[in-house]
Every structure is written in structure tokens, then in C-alpha cells.
Design a protein around this motif. Sequence first.
Motif, PDB file in Angstrom:
ATOM      1  N   VAL A 172       0.822  -1.222   0.000  1.00 39.70           N
ATOM      2  CA  VAL A 172       0.000   0.000   0.000  1.00 39.70           C
ATOM      3  C   VAL A 172       0.859   1.277   0.000  1.00 39.70           C
ATOM      4  CG1 VAL A 172      -1.939   1.214   1.044  1.00 39.70           C
ATOM      5  CG2 VAL A 172      -1.756  -1.263   1.366  1.00 39.70           C
ATOM      6  N   ALA A 210      -2.933   3.180   6.385  1.00 42.48           N
ATOM      7  CA  ALA A 210      -2.815   1.739   6.136  1.00 42.48           C
ATOM      8  C   ALA A 210      -1.806   1.168   7.116  1.00 42.48           C
ATOM      9  CB  ALA A 210      -2.378   1.488   4.691  1.00 42.48           C
ATOM     10  N   LEU A 216      -6.094   4.217  15.403  1.00 40.46           N
ATOM     11  CA  LEU A 216      -4.815   4.956  15.362  1.00 40.46           C
ATOM     12  C   LEU A 216      -5.039   6.447  15.099  1.00 40.46           C
ATOM     13  CD1 LEU A 216      -1.675   4.797  15.281  1.00 40.46           C
ATOM     14  CD2 LEU A 216      -1.859   4.445  12.817  1.00 40.46           C
TER      15      LEU A 216
HETATM   16  P1  NAD Z   1       1.932  -3.987   6.973  1.00 42.45           P
HETATM   17  O1  NAD Z   1       1.853  -4.635   8.318  1.00 42.45           O
HETATM   18  O2  NAD Z   1       2.777  -4.580   5.908  1.00 42.45           O
HETATM   19  O3  NAD Z   1       2.417  -2.488   7.178  1.00 42.45           O
HETATM   20  C1  NAD Z   1       1.910  -1.694   8.213  1.00 42.45           C
HETATM   21  C2  NAD Z   1       2.486  -0.308   8.096  1.00 42.45           C
HETATM   22  O4  NAD Z   1       1.934   0.499   9.119  1.00 42.45           O
HETATM   23  C3  NAD Z   1       4.012  -0.255   8.289  1.00 42.45           C
HETATM   24  O5  NAD Z   1       4.556   0.723   7.440  1.00 42.45           O
HETATM   25  C4  NAD Z   1       4.175   0.171   9.751  1.00 42.45           C
HETATM   26  O6  NAD Z   1       5.394   0.846   9.997  1.00 42.45           O
HETATM   27  C5  NAD Z   1       2.971   1.082   9.902  1.00 42.45           C
HETATM   28  N1  NAD Z   1       2.506   1.168  11.283  1.00 42.45           N
HETATM   29  C6  NAD Z   1       2.204   0.141  12.115  1.00 42.45           C
HETATM   30  N2  NAD Z   1       1.847   0.636  13.323  1.00 42.45           N
HETATM   31  C7  NAD Z   1       1.939   1.984  13.249  1.00 42.45           C
HETATM   32  C8  NAD Z   1       1.739   3.011  14.186  1.00 42.45           C
HETATM   33  N3  NAD Z   1       1.367   2.768  15.425  1.00 42.45           N
HETATM   34  N4  NAD Z   1       1.934   4.287  13.758  1.00 42.45           N
HETATM   35  C9  NAD Z   1       2.321   4.547  12.492  1.00 42.45           C
HETATM   36  N5  NAD Z   1       2.530   3.597  11.574  1.00 42.45           N
HETATM   37  C10 NAD Z   1       2.337   2.326  11.949  1.00 42.45           C
HETATM   38  O7  NAD Z   1       0.433  -3.821   6.517  1.00 42.45           O
HETATM   39  P2  NAD Z   1      -0.285  -3.641   5.072  1.00 42.45           P
HETATM   40  O8  NAD Z   1      -0.244  -4.900   4.333  1.00 42.45           O
HETATM   41  O9  NAD Z   1       0.173  -2.385   4.411  1.00 42.45           O
HETATM   42  O10 NAD Z   1      -1.782  -3.418   5.579  1.00 42.45           O
HETATM   43  C11 NAD Z   1      -2.141  -2.384   6.462  1.00 42.45           C
HETATM   44  C12 NAD Z   1      -3.610  -2.516   6.821  1.00 42.45           C
HETATM   45  O11 NAD Z   1      -4.367  -2.371   5.645  1.00 42.45           O
HETATM   46  C13 NAD Z   1      -3.996  -3.880   7.397  1.00 42.45           C
HETATM   47  O12 NAD Z   1      -5.057  -3.684   8.311  1.00 42.45           O
HETATM   48  C14 NAD Z   1      -4.507  -4.644   6.188  1.00 42.45           C
HETATM   49  O13 NAD Z   1      -5.443  -5.644   6.531  1.00 42.45           O
HETATM   50  C15 NAD Z   1      -5.168  -3.530   5.426  1.00 42.45           C
HETATM   51  N6  NAD Z   1      -5.246  -3.736   3.976  1.00 42.45           N
HETATM   52  C16 NAD Z   1      -6.452  -3.504   3.402  1.00 42.45           C
HETATM   53  C17 NAD Z   1      -6.600  -3.611   2.038  1.00 42.45           C
HETATM   54  C18 NAD Z   1      -7.925  -3.305   1.436  1.00 42.45           C
HETATM   55  O14 NAD Z   1      -8.187  -3.709   0.330  1.00 42.45           O
HETATM   56  N7  NAD Z   1      -8.795  -2.549   2.118  1.00 42.45           N
HETATM   57  C19 NAD Z   1      -5.504  -3.987   1.245  1.00 42.45           C
HETATM   58  C20 NAD Z   1      -4.268  -4.190   1.851  1.00 42.45           C
HETATM   59  C21 NAD Z   1      -4.144  -4.050   3.234  1.00 42.45           C
END
Ligand code: NAD
Length: 287
Positions: A172, A210, A216
Motif C-alpha cells: 500500500v 494503512a 490509530l
Molecule cells: P503492513 O503490516 O505490511 O504495514 C503496516 C504499516 O503500518 C508499516 O509501514 C508500519 O510501519 C505502519 N505502522 C504500524 N503501526 C503503526 C503506528 N502505530 N503508527 C504509524 N505507523 C504504523 O500492513 P499492510 O499490508 O500495508 O496493511 C495495512 C492494513 O491495511 C492492514 O489492516 C490490512 O489488513 C489492510 N489492507 C487492506 C486492504 C484493502 O483492500 N482494504 C488492502 C491491503 C491491506
Amino acid sequence: MIKLAAIIDGKALAAEVEKESLARAKRLAEKGIVPGLATLLVGENPASQMYIRLKHSACSRAGIRSENVLLPESSTEEEIIAKIQELNQREDVNGILLQLPLPGGLNPQRAMMSILPKKDVDGFHPLNMGSLLLGVERLVPCTPLGIIYALERLDIRLEGAEVVIVGHSNVVGKPLAAMMLNRNATVQVCHVFTRDLAEHTRDAEILVVAAGVPGLIRKEMVRPGAYVFDVGINRVGDRTVGDVEYEAVSEIAGAITPVPGGVGPLTVAMLLRQTLKAAEEQTGSSQ
Ligand code: NAD
């Protein structure tokens, strides 16, 4: 009385994309071409099974032939790659999607690299990612594409806009940052090591979150009138919630995506567009 944010209705936008996609698939059918998507699911992760079902039912509504290849939980990296290579060879398969995460800590990197770039409808192959970074968007990741699609569809100007992205994953945050830069937005990317998140998020005219952390983003972290895209999908008890405190943030944002019903359906809709794009390019039928 508090004026609440407009809802960015991902479901309605996705329904429009499905209609448009069906028309595109029909134009291909007139030339004897049936666009085809193959998904690859390894193991029995219930959330992955649900995403696969959603993707296949969207394909069937849009006139795209789709099949799911199911591999056992115990599959090795070599077995997954062998199956991908088989799909790479098939002319009736225009798009290949490897559903993540893979079980048992298997690293998806090599498997994803074995997908032919022209069939890589998730846009994760280094060639597609690299080309995105160079400003040429071939096949790109579906979630960022869905957000860009919604912004463009809603006539929101990206040139010069202050964009803040929370999350720097390969799926993302990183590709979205590149897509925003390609459209001349000013982009800040925050992540878990960002020292003062609110200091950045308050700058955002467009805020994309994301992180996968429920609650958050609170109201005081959002600039009045901002467009807020909540990508997070989190299970809290028996509810699915995003990363944004939806009710409170709705009191200050200009527009916001709900969870569920926002970015999720847009992501699936973009998979249809990417599969059609791949099919059109592979058959020399691009419009
Ligand atoms: P990931 O775990 O690979 O990455 C998470 C990101 O968030 C990282 O960059 C991390 O540093 C950051 N992060 C985590 N905690 C944080 C905090 N407290 N403050 C600031 N930044 C923080 O996750 P991902 O694959 O990118 O997915 C993120 C979210 O989006 C998940 O909930 C996932 O299920 C969702 N998602 C949804 C869709 C959709 O189609 N709606 C698609 C992909 C992912």
C-alpha cells in the motif's frame, strides 16, 4: 449542528467499475477473446479464502473467466513456482494473482517474481514496481490504484495537494507514494518509527491510513475538511473496523471511506481493471 463528512462509497464506485468492466469484456468477447484470471491460494487461511471468493464473484459479474488453483498448506516454494510457471504458459490466463500471506512463514518474494510481468495483475513484480517508480504505470498494486481511482473519479485535484500516507508497506504505502508523486502531489510517508504522527497527519488534505492499528487516527489528528481513506481492516470482537476513529473523524473530515465498504471493494474492482488491461495488451486489443 455538526456537519458530518461525506461518505466515499467504495461499494457504489466498485459497482460502476464492474459495469464498465463488463462492457470492456463484451468488446473483447466480440473478437473471440475471453479475459481470464487465475488466483493461487496456498493453504486454508479463512480470511484469504474470503478474499478469493470476493475476487471471483466480482470477476463473474464483470464477464471475466476466473479460476482458483488451490495448493496444500505444506507446499514448498518450488511447488508454488512450478504452478505459476504453468499458468504463465497458458494463453487463456491473462492475469495471475498469488494470494498473500503464504502459510508457514514462506517468503512470497521469489514466487511473486516468477509471475510474468505482463500477467502480474497485483503489480508486485520488481519490473512493474520499478517502472511505477520511474513514472510509467503498467500493472500497479490494486489498493493504491483504487484510492487514486476514487480521488480522480471525485475530481479531487492531486497536483500540489498535501498528501500524508500512514504505512510504508510494499502493498500500500510505498506504491501509493509513487503514484501520488507521479501526479505531482506533495507526499509525506509515516510509519511505526515516525516520532510525532499527529504533527504530520494534521498537514494532510488527503490522508491515507494503512497501518492495521484500530483507532490509530483520532479527530485531533485530522485537518478540517481532509479527505480520509481508511485502508485498515481489523477484527475487534465481532466487528470489522479500520484504523480511523470513524464517528469522531467524520465530524471534522470533508469526506471519509467507511470500513467495511470503502477501500476494500475498490481494491477488488481494480483487479478487474488490471485483468482487462492485461488481456487487452496481450491480445493487441488496447483501446
Ligand atoms: P503492513 O503490516 O505490511 O504495514 C503496516 C504499516 O503500518 C508499516 O509501514 C508500519 O510501519 C505502519 N505502522 C504500524 N503501526 C503503526 C503506528 N502505530 N503508527 C504509524 N505507523 C504504523 O500492513 P499492510 O499490508 O500495508 O496493511 C495495512 C492494513 O491495511 C492492514 O489492516 C490490512 O489488513 C489492510 N489492507 C487492506 C486492504 C484493502 O483492500 N482494504 C488492502 C491491503 C491491506
